[in-house]
Design a protein around this motif. Structure first.
Motif, PDB file in Angstrom:
ATOM      1  N   THR A  63      28.656 -15.500  11.508  1.00  0.00           N
ATOM      2  CA  THR A  63      27.974 -15.356  12.800  1.00  0.00           C
ATOM      3  C   THR A  63      28.928 -14.799  13.843  1.00  0.00           C
ATOM      4  O   THR A  63      28.573 -13.945  14.652  1.00  0.00           O
ATOM      5  N   GLY A  64      30.174 -15.279  13.810  1.00  0.00           N
ATOM      6  CA  GLY A  64      31.172 -14.730  14.724  1.00  0.00           C
ATOM      7  C   GLY A  64      31.457 -13.264  14.450  1.00  0.00           C
ATOM      8  O   GLY A  64      31.652 -12.474  15.372  1.00  0.00           O
ATOM      9  N   ARG A  65      31.460 -12.920  13.174  1.00  0.00           N
ATOM     10  CA  ARG A  65      31.721 -11.529  12.775  1.00  0.00           C
ATOM     11  C   ARG A  65      30.667 -10.576  13.328  1.00  0.00           C
ATOM     12  O   ARG A  65      30.963  -9.462  13.758  1.00  0.00           O
ATOM     13  N   ILE A  66      29.398 -11.019  13.324  1.00  0.00           N
ATOM     14  CA  ILE A  66      28.312 -10.133  13.768  1.00  0.00           C
ATOM     15  C   ILE A  66      27.897 -10.407  15.222  1.00  0.00           C
ATOM     16  O   ILE A  66      26.909  -9.861  15.694  1.00  0.00           O
ATOM     17  N   SER A  67      28.642 -11.266  15.924  1.00  0.00           N
ATOM     18  CA  SER A  67      28.195 -11.759  17.233  1.00  0.00           C
ATOM     19  C   SER A  67      27.962 -10.642  18.245  1.00  0.00           C
ATOM     20  O   SER A  67      27.001 -10.686  19.014  1.00  0.00           O
ATOM     21  N   TYR A  68      28.846  -9.643  18.262  1.00  0.00           N
ATOM     22  CA  TYR A  68      28.665  -8.592  19.271  1.00  0.00           C
ATOM     23  C   TYR A  68      27.417  -7.768  18.976  1.00  0.00           C
ATOM     24  O   TYR A  68      26.624  -7.465  19.880  1.00  0.00           O
ATOM     25  N   ALA A  69      27.217  -7.434  17.713  1.00  0.00           N
ATOM     26  CA  ALA A  69      26.000  -6.705  17.341  1.00  0.00           C
ATOM     27  C   ALA A  69      24.759  -7.556  17.599  1.00  0.00           C
ATOM     28  O   ALA A  69      23.715  -7.054  18.022  1.00  0.00           O
ATOM     29  N   LEU A  70      24.886  -8.858  17.365  1.00  0.00           N
ATOM     30  CA  LEU A  70      23.770  -9.768  17.623  1.00  0.00           C
ATOM     31  C   LEU A  70      23.395  -9.745  19.108  1.00  0.00           C
ATOM     32  O   LEU A  70      22.213  -9.711  19.466  1.00  0.00           O
ATOM     33  N   TYR A  71      24.409  -9.750  19.962  1.00  0.00           N
ATOM     34  CA  TYR A  71      24.165  -9.662  21.413  1.00  0.00           C
ATOM     35  C   TYR A  71      23.461  -8.345  21.753  1.00  0.00           C
ATOM     36  O   TYR A  71      22.476  -8.330  22.509  1.00  0.00           O
ATOM     37  N   LEU A  72      23.958  -7.247  21.175  1.00  0.00           N
ATOM     38  CA  LEU A  72      23.379  -5.937  21.503  1.00  0.00           C
ATOM     39  C   LEU A  72      21.936  -5.804  21.019  1.00  0.00           C
ATOM     40  O   LEU A  72      21.109  -5.189  21.705  1.00  0.00           O
ATOM     41  N   TRP A  73      21.604  -6.359  19.861  1.00  0.00           N
ATOM     42  CA  TRP A  73      20.262  -6.214  19.316  1.00  0.00           C
ATOM     43  C   TRP A  73      19.242  -7.127  19.994  1.00  0.00           C
ATOM     44  O   TRP A  73      18.088  -6.750  20.159  1.00  0.00           O
ATOM     45  N   HIS A  74      19.647  -8.340  20.365  1.00  0.00           N
ATOM     46  CA  HIS A  74      18.657  -9.275  20.916  1.00  0.00           C
ATOM     47  C   HIS A  74      18.250  -8.888  22.325  1.00  0.00           C
ATOM     48  O   HIS A  74      17.113  -9.112  22.738  1.00  0.00           O
ATOM     49  N   LEU A  98      15.003 -13.679  17.196  1.00  0.00           N
ATOM     50  CA  LEU A  98      16.240 -14.241  16.640  1.00  0.00           C
ATOM     51  C   LEU A  98      16.450 -13.786  15.205  1.00  0.00           C
ATOM     52  O   LEU A  98      17.541 -13.306  14.837  1.00  0.00           O
ATOM     53  N   VAL A  99      15.413 -13.905  14.388  1.00  0.00           N
ATOM     54  CA  VAL A  99      15.532 -13.501  12.976  1.00  0.00           C
ATOM     55  C   VAL A  99      15.777 -11.998  12.871  1.00  0.00           C
ATOM     56  O   VAL A  99      16.661 -11.543  12.121  1.00  0.00           O
ATOM     57  N   GLY A 100      15.008 -11.223  13.620  1.00  0.00           N
ATOM     58  CA  GLY A 100      15.180  -9.776  13.578  1.00  0.00           C
ATOM     59  C   GLY A 100      16.564  -9.351  14.041  1.00  0.00           C
ATOM     60  O   GLY A 100      17.194  -8.465  13.438  1.00  0.00           O
ATOM     61  N   ALA A 101      17.069  -9.983  15.094  1.00  0.00           N
ATOM     62  CA  ALA A 101      18.396  -9.632  15.601  1.00  0.00           C
ATOM     63  C   ALA A 101      19.483 -10.000  14.591  1.00  0.00           C
ATOM     64  O   ALA A 101      20.464  -9.261  14.415  1.00  0.00           O
ATOM     65  N   LEU A 102      19.333 -11.149  13.897  1.00  0.00           N
ATOM     66  CA  LEU A 102      20.310 -11.542  12.868  1.00  0.00           C
ATOM     67  C   LEU A 102      20.347 -10.533  11.736  1.00  0.00           C
ATOM     68  O   LEU A 102      21.430 -10.143  11.260  1.00  0.00           O
TER      69      LEU A 102
END
Length: 457
Positions: A63-74, A98-102
């Protein structure tokens, strides 16, 4: 031990931020210090503690690894989806985001971001090319921001245009004319997706002016509205900021009826002998002094036809004396002040306060797109629950008194909407917009004339 305590405090601050930062919290602002300082403490002291072990768990680490992309997508989904759906996001929509952004964050991090970031040709780029790419990306981001601001501007222009059109012709069911609490409500299909003033501009839709306002000082400023010479009746209207939202209405009622209405308002302070809560002792003292001057002003004008009073039910409650409840102190404070001011010679008319909306009412309404729905409504039972005391004080007052209650123009039997007949009712979590107050003028005027007539018999 120091590391563990520091990291634990940081983690606690992050968890606390989830609860204390709400849609109504100004952000970014001082509230941003809580998550920022929490994260700083956790990063600084978290190594070689249980928090490092937790961070090493594969789900947490990924989750930490993808956190920045997660912020950008949500973020785009949170902003755009309510516009597409035409209403605020519900639980299912939020879970879908949430699911889609993950999923998207995982795919783009693994297959786009990291291959690009660690590729040889990116590392070999010259500083000039990196600068050009940075400028291009910045322009794209700025373009998205301009698009958002443009959408808000269009909303404001549309609302202003509709409001201007109202001056050239009658629009049935506009604002309080919708009569939502009556057995025969009025509806106009043209108002289904109208919101005047635009939510982004609602906080500026305020009728108050300095000549009628004392702010938080003890200066007693009075302005004369309506027909100031040759008037047939004279009224005095005194109260807190909820009194001064009616300035335009007082002026119009006065001119239509040939009355003069003297208005005096104070921030968070109204006509009561009870002490009101305030952030500091200086404001308490200023309020107490202002109330003495207000009572003295009425005492000096015993020839007026009525004293009109109103106050906020939710702001600056009174401080009960020993052995009193807050409700008892509220009623006693008002009746004592009315008796001291009028000496039983001037009738008192109490205007019940407006219902209390959701704290995030403007944020909620601004997220609406298309026809207005019930997503931002406040249940009537909650909206009218703060004890206001006007009816009880009228009943307990030893002189002539009456109450005006306009609640049915704000609420149905079960709910109080923030948009009525195409008009945004509130400019914040407490005050009514000047526009909605103006639409209430015919009903306020009719009730005021009826009460005056009954009290002067």
């Amino acid at each position: 031990m120091t590391r563990l305590v520091g990291a634990a405090v940081g983690a606690g601050a992050l968890v606390t931020a989830l609860w204390v930062i709400t849609p109504s919290t100004p952000f970014p602002g001082t509230a941003a210090l809580l998550p920022v300082l929490g994260a700083t403490l956790l990063v600084t002291f978290g190594a070689r503690t249980v928090f490092e072990s937790l961070g090493a768990l594969r789900p947490v680490a990924f989750t930490g690894r993808i956190s920045y992309a997660l912020y950008l997508w949500h973020w785009p989904a949170v902003v755009v989806l309510p516009l597409v759906l035409g209403h605020a996001l519900g639980l299912r929509s939020k879970l879908a985001i949430l699911v889609g952004a993950l999923v998207l964050a995982s795919l783009t991090t693994v297959f786009v971001e990291e291959p690009l970031r660690f590729s040889g040709w990116v590392r070999a780029l010259r500083p000039r090319r990196v600068a050009v790419l940075g400028v291009v990306c910045s322009l794209v981001v700025a373009g998205l921001g301009v698009g958002t601001l443009t959408a808000v501007h269009v909303q404001e222009v549309r609302a202003a245009t509709f409001a201007e059109d109202l001056t050239t012709g009658h629009v049935p069911c506009f604002g309080a004319a919708a009569r939502i609490g009556s057995d025969d409500p009025c509806t106009d299909a043209r108002l289904a997706d109208v919101r005047v003033p635009a939510p982004a501009a609602a906080r500026h839709d305020d009728a108050n002016r300095d000549a009628c306002w004392s702010g938080s000082t003890d200066d007693f400023n009075v302005c004369a509205l309506g027909k100031t010479t040759g008037y047939s009746k004279r009224l005095i209207a005194i109260g807190d900021s909820h009194n001064n939202v009616w300035l335009d209405v007082y002026d119009r009622i006065g001119k239509q009826n040939g009355w003069r209405i003297d208005v005096a308002g104070h921030g968070g302070c109204y006509l009561t002998t009870a002490v009101q809560s305030a952030p500091d002792a200086q404001q308490v003292a200023a309020c107490t002094s202002w109330k003495r001057k207000a009572i003295a002003y009425v005492q000096q004008h015993q020839d007026v036809d009525a004293l009109l009073v109103t106050h906020s039910a939710g702001l600056r409650p009174v401080v009960p004396a020993a052995g009193q409840t807050t409700e008892q102190a509220t009623v006693t404070g008002m009746t004592e002040a009315w008796e001291a001011a009028t000496a039983g010679r001037v009738p008192v008319i109490a205007l019940r306060d407006n219902p209390v909306p959701r704290a995030d009412v403007i944020t909620c309404v601004s997220e609406m797109n298309g026809p207005t729905d019930a997503a931002c409504d406040q249940p009537r039972q909650i909206a009218t629950s703060p004890f206001e005391g006007s009816a009880e004080a009228v009943a307990a007052f030893r002189g002539r008194a009456a109450e005006i209650d306009l609640t049915d123009y704000y609420c149905t039997a079960v709910t109080c909407p923030p948009v009525i007949g195409g008009v945004v009712v509130y400019r914040d979590g407490s005050h009514v917009t000047a526009t909605f107050a103006q639409t209430l003028e015919p009903y306020f005027d009719r009730a005021l004339r009826a009460k005056l007539s009954a009290l002067q018999r």
